[in-house]
Enzyme design. Structure first.
Site, PDB file in Angstrom:
ATOM      1  N   PRO A  38       0.791  -1.222   0.000  1.00 66.94           N
ATOM      2  CA  PRO A  38       0.000   0.000   0.000  1.00 66.94           C
ATOM      3  C   PRO A  38       0.826   1.275   0.000  1.00 66.94           C
ATOM      4  O   PRO A  38       1.837   1.379   0.700  1.00 66.94           O
ATOM      5  CB  PRO A  38      -0.795  -0.096   1.304  1.00 66.94           C
ATOM      6  CG  PRO A  38      -0.871  -1.544   1.595  1.00 66.94           C
ATOM      7  CD  PRO A  38       0.388  -2.156   1.050  1.00 66.94           C
ATOM      8  N   ASN A  39       0.360   2.224  -0.782  1.00 64.80           N
ATOM      9  CA  ASN A  39       0.903   3.591  -0.871  1.00 64.80           C
ATOM     10  C   ASN A  39       2.251   3.686  -1.581  1.00 64.80           C
ATOM     11  O   ASN A  39       2.782   4.781  -1.740  1.00 64.80           O
ATOM     12  CB  ASN A  39       1.007   4.240   0.524  1.00 64.80           C
ATOM     13  CG  ASN A  39      -0.343   4.325   1.199  1.00 64.80           C
ATOM     14  OD1 ASN A  39      -1.285   4.853   0.606  1.00 64.80           O
ATOM     15  ND2 ASN A  39      -0.466   3.789   2.398  1.00 64.80           N
ATOM     16  N   ARG A  81       5.003  10.865  -2.858  1.00 67.24           N
ATOM     17  CA  ARG A  81       4.642  10.619  -1.470  1.00 67.24           C
ATOM     18  C   ARG A  81       5.829  10.938  -0.556  1.00 67.24           C
ATOM     19  O   ARG A  81       6.862  10.259  -0.619  1.00 67.24           O
ATOM     20  CB  ARG A  81       4.271   9.146  -1.303  1.00 67.24           C
ATOM     21  CG  ARG A  81       4.003   8.734   0.120  1.00 67.24           C
ATOM     22  CD  ARG A  81       3.952   7.218   0.243  1.00 67.24           C
ATOM     23  NE  ARG A  81       3.709   6.838   1.616  1.00 67.24           N
ATOM     24  CZ  ARG A  81       3.932   5.628   2.098  1.00 67.24           C
ATOM     25  NH1 ARG A  81       4.390   4.673   1.316  1.00 67.24           N
ATOM     26  NH2 ARG A  81       3.701   5.367   3.358  1.00 67.24           N
ATOM     27  N   TYR A 106      10.829   9.041   1.413  1.00 70.34           N
ATOM     28  CA  TYR A 106      10.876   7.898   0.486  1.00 70.34           C
ATOM     29  C   TYR A 106      11.635   8.168  -0.810  1.00 70.34           C
ATOM     30  O   TYR A 106      11.743   7.277  -1.654  1.00 70.34           O
ATOM     31  CB  TYR A 106       9.448   7.420   0.189  1.00 70.34           C
ATOM     32  CG  TYR A 106       8.715   6.972   1.438  1.00 70.34           C
ATOM     33  CD1 TYR A 106       9.156   5.867   2.161  1.00 70.34           C
ATOM     34  CD2 TYR A 106       7.603   7.668   1.919  1.00 70.34           C
ATOM     35  CE1 TYR A 106       8.517   5.457   3.316  1.00 70.34           C
ATOM     36  CE2 TYR A 106       6.947   7.263   3.077  1.00 70.34           C
ATOM     37  CZ  TYR A 106       7.409   6.163   3.772  1.00 70.34           C
ATOM     38  OH  TYR A 106       6.779   5.754   4.919  1.00 70.34           O
ATOM     39  N   ASN A 149       8.357  -5.158  -0.410  1.00 69.54           N
ATOM     40  CA  ASN A 149       8.195  -4.043   0.523  1.00 69.54           C
ATOM     41  C   ASN A 149       6.704  -4.010   0.859  1.00 69.54           C
ATOM     42  O   ASN A 149       5.898  -3.495   0.069  1.00 69.54           O
ATOM     43  CB  ASN A 149       8.647  -2.729  -0.126  1.00 69.54           C
ATOM     44  CG  ASN A 149       8.518  -1.570   0.848  1.00 69.54           C
ATOM     45  OD1 ASN A 149       7.872  -1.686   1.886  1.00 69.54           O
ATOM     46  ND2 ASN A 149       9.112  -0.445   0.506  1.00 69.54           N
ATOM     47  N   ALA A 161       2.904  -0.493   5.077  1.00 67.23           N
ATOM     48  CA  ALA A 161       2.401  -0.557   6.451  1.00 67.23           C
ATOM     49  C   ALA A 161       1.884  -1.950   6.830  1.00 67.23           C
ATOM     50  O   ALA A 161       1.763  -2.261   8.024  1.00 67.23           O
ATOM     51  CB  ALA A 161       1.308   0.489   6.658  1.00 67.23           C
ATOM     52  N   HIS A 203       3.620  -4.110   9.487  1.00 72.49           N
ATOM     53  CA  HIS A 203       3.432  -3.939  10.925  1.00 72.49           C
ATOM     54  C   HIS A 203       2.093  -4.486  11.416  1.00 72.49           C
ATOM     55  O   HIS A 203       1.810  -4.440  12.594  1.00 72.49           O
ATOM     56  CB  HIS A 203       3.535  -2.450  11.288  1.00 72.49           C
ATOM     57  CG  HIS A 203       4.597  -1.728  10.517  1.00 72.49           C
ATOM     58  ND1 HIS A 203       5.936  -2.063  10.595  1.00 72.49           N
ATOM     59  CD2 HIS A 203       4.529  -0.702   9.613  1.00 72.49           C
ATOM     60  CE1 HIS A 203       6.632  -1.260   9.784  1.00 72.49           C
ATOM     61  NE2 HIS A 203       5.800  -0.439   9.187  1.00 72.49           N
ATOM     62  N   GLU A 248      12.808  -8.854   2.619  1.00 72.09           N
ATOM     63  CA  GLU A 248      11.965  -7.692   2.912  1.00 72.09           C
ATOM     64  C   GLU A 248      12.804  -6.415   2.778  1.00 72.09           C
ATOM     65  O   GLU A 248      13.920  -6.348   3.299  1.00 72.09           O
ATOM     66  CB  GLU A 248      11.426  -7.813   4.341  1.00 72.09           C
ATOM     67  CG  GLU A 248      10.566  -6.632   4.767  1.00 72.09           C
ATOM     68  CD  GLU A 248       9.872  -6.899   6.095  1.00 72.09           C
ATOM     69  OE1 GLU A 248       9.213  -7.953   6.226  1.00 72.09           O
ATOM     70  OE2 GLU A 248      10.005  -6.069   7.004  1.00 72.09           O
ATOM     71  N   HIS A 261      12.699  -2.052   3.014  1.00 73.74           N
ATOM     72  CA  HIS A 261      12.047  -0.777   3.331  1.00 73.74           C
ATOM     73  C   HIS A 261      12.949   0.351   2.874  1.00 73.74           C
ATOM     74  O   HIS A 261      14.158   0.334   3.143  1.00 73.74           O
ATOM     75  CB  HIS A 261      11.778  -0.649   4.835  1.00 73.74           C
ATOM     76  CG  HIS A 261      10.854  -1.709   5.319  1.00 73.74           C
ATOM     77  ND1 HIS A 261       9.499  -1.670   5.065  1.00 73.74           N
ATOM     78  CD2 HIS A 261      11.086  -2.861   5.977  1.00 73.74           C
ATOM     79  CE1 HIS A 261       8.945  -2.760   5.571  1.00 73.74           C
ATOM     80  NE2 HIS A 261       9.884  -3.499   6.130  1.00 73.74           N
ATOM     81  N   ARG A 313      12.025   5.518  13.201  1.00 75.38           N
ATOM     82  CA  ARG A 313      10.821   6.331  13.030  1.00 75.38           C
ATOM     83  C   ARG A 313       9.843   6.057  14.183  1.00 75.38           C
ATOM     84  O   ARG A 313      10.282   5.778  15.293  1.00 75.38           O
ATOM     85  CB  ARG A 313      10.217   6.037  11.649  1.00 75.38           C
ATOM     86  CG  ARG A 313      11.195   6.351  10.512  1.00 75.38           C
ATOM     87  CD  ARG A 313      10.598   6.064   9.152  1.00 75.38           C
ATOM     88  NE  ARG A 313       9.398   6.867   8.903  1.00 75.38           N
ATOM     89  CZ  ARG A 313       8.496   6.594   7.958  1.00 75.38           C
ATOM     90  NH1 ARG A 313       8.670   5.533   7.174  1.00 75.38           N
ATOM     91  NH2 ARG A 313       7.446   7.360   7.790  1.00 75.38           N
ATOM     92  N   ARG A 365       6.580   1.208  13.737  1.00 76.34           N
ATOM     93  CA  ARG A 365       7.234   0.725  12.518  1.00 76.34           C
ATOM     94  C   ARG A 365       8.401  -0.232  12.816  1.00 76.34           C
ATOM     95  O   ARG A 365       8.888  -0.927  11.936  1.00 76.34           O
ATOM     96  CB  ARG A 365       7.771   1.895  11.689  1.00 76.34           C
ATOM     97  CG  ARG A 365       6.686   2.772  11.137  1.00 76.34           C
ATOM     98  CD  ARG A 365       7.241   3.818  10.184  1.00 76.34           C
ATOM     99  NE  ARG A 365       6.327   4.939  10.093  1.00 76.34           N
ATOM    100  CZ  ARG A 365       5.279   4.995   9.281  1.00 76.34           C
ATOM    101  NH1 ARG A 365       5.030   3.980   8.469  1.00 76.34           N
ATOM    102  NH2 ARG A 365       4.477   6.042   9.278  1.00 76.34           N
TER     103      ARG A 365
HETATM  104  C1  DQA Z   1       7.940   1.528   4.235  1.00 74.39           C
HETATM  105  C2  DQA Z   1       7.911   1.753   5.748  1.00 74.39           C
HETATM  106  C3  DQA Z   1       6.516   1.494   6.294  1.00 74.39           C
HETATM  107  O1  DQA Z   1       6.493   1.726   7.696  1.00 74.39           O
HETATM  108  C4  DQA Z   1       5.526   2.434   5.639  1.00 74.39           C
HETATM  109  O2  DQA Z   1       4.215   2.163   6.106  1.00 74.39           O
HETATM  110  C5  DQA Z   1       5.585   2.378   4.151  1.00 74.39           C
HETATM  111  C6  DQA Z   1       6.898   2.356   3.516  1.00 74.39           C
HETATM  112  C7  DQA Z   1       9.319   1.892   3.618  1.00 74.39           C
HETATM  113  O3  DQA Z   1       9.567   1.493   2.504  1.00 74.39           O
HETATM  114  O4  DQA Z   1      10.102   2.604   4.261  1.00 74.39           O
HETATM  115  O5  DQA Z   1       4.578   2.444   3.467  1.00 74.39           O
HETATM  116  O6  DQA Z   1       7.710   0.156   3.975  1.00 74.39           O
END
Ligand code: DQA
Length: 146
Positions: free
Chosen positions: A10-11, A18, A23, A73, A76, A79, A97, A99, A106, A110
């Site tokens: 997501p996102n 973003r 990021y 990746n 969120a 978590h 994995e 990030h 942070r 997280r």
């Molecule tokens: C993330 C870190 C996560 O905590 C966050 O919710 C993301 C991006 C990262 O790539 O740093 O969406 O996975």
């Protein structure tokens, strides 16, 4: 040819727009172009969804897609998703994995990853280099048998 799948949760479809201070300024397409250029010896396939179920359906399909390794990746969902963890745990291919940000530096929520324990390892805080390092690792392992 070694086939590595890269999944973003997501996102992460909005990279570049973003919170670029966290990021980075590169879009996902920019990052994929660099990865494809850097690893001409691999077949890289990417998938992004904002939906937990769609991510799980894709993970379940990976063995039918003859994938040799997975870089994920989970955003969120890292978590909070036991379902995603279960889907990853059921895979027989190696999973890394990644990030972009340092999840340990942070908000405290997280720092916990439900998914990392079922992965070979976690890379956090190295920006897009995290994807590069994960793919390089999988390819080195696979010289023979990922
Ligand atoms: C993330 C870190 C996560 O905590 C966050 O919710 C993301 C991006 C990262 O790539 O740093 O969406 O996975």
């Amino acid at each position: 040819m070694t086939k590595i799948h890269i999944i973003n949760g997501p996102n992460l479809g909005r990279l570049g727009r973003r919170q670029p201070e966290i990021y980075g300024k590169q879009t996902w397409n920019d990052i994929m172009d660099d990865l494809r250029q850097g690893f001409p010896q691999a077949l890289l396939e990417d998938f992004q969804s904002n939906h937990e179920g769609a991510l799980i359906d894709y993970i379940e399909s990976l063995e039918d897609r003859a994938a040799n390794g997975l870089v994920i990746n989970p955003g969120a969902l890292t978590h909070q998703s036991y379902a995603l963890r279960d889907a990853l745990a059921a895979l027989s291919i190696p999973v890394i994995e990644v990030h972009l940000s340092n999840v340990h530096a942070r908000e405290s929520f997280r720092a916990q990853s439900l998914t990392a324990p079922v992965c070979v390892g976690q890379i956090s805080g190295l920006g897009a280099d995290g994807y590069r390092l994960a793919i390089g690792y999988l390819l080195r392992q696979g010289e023979g048998n990922v």
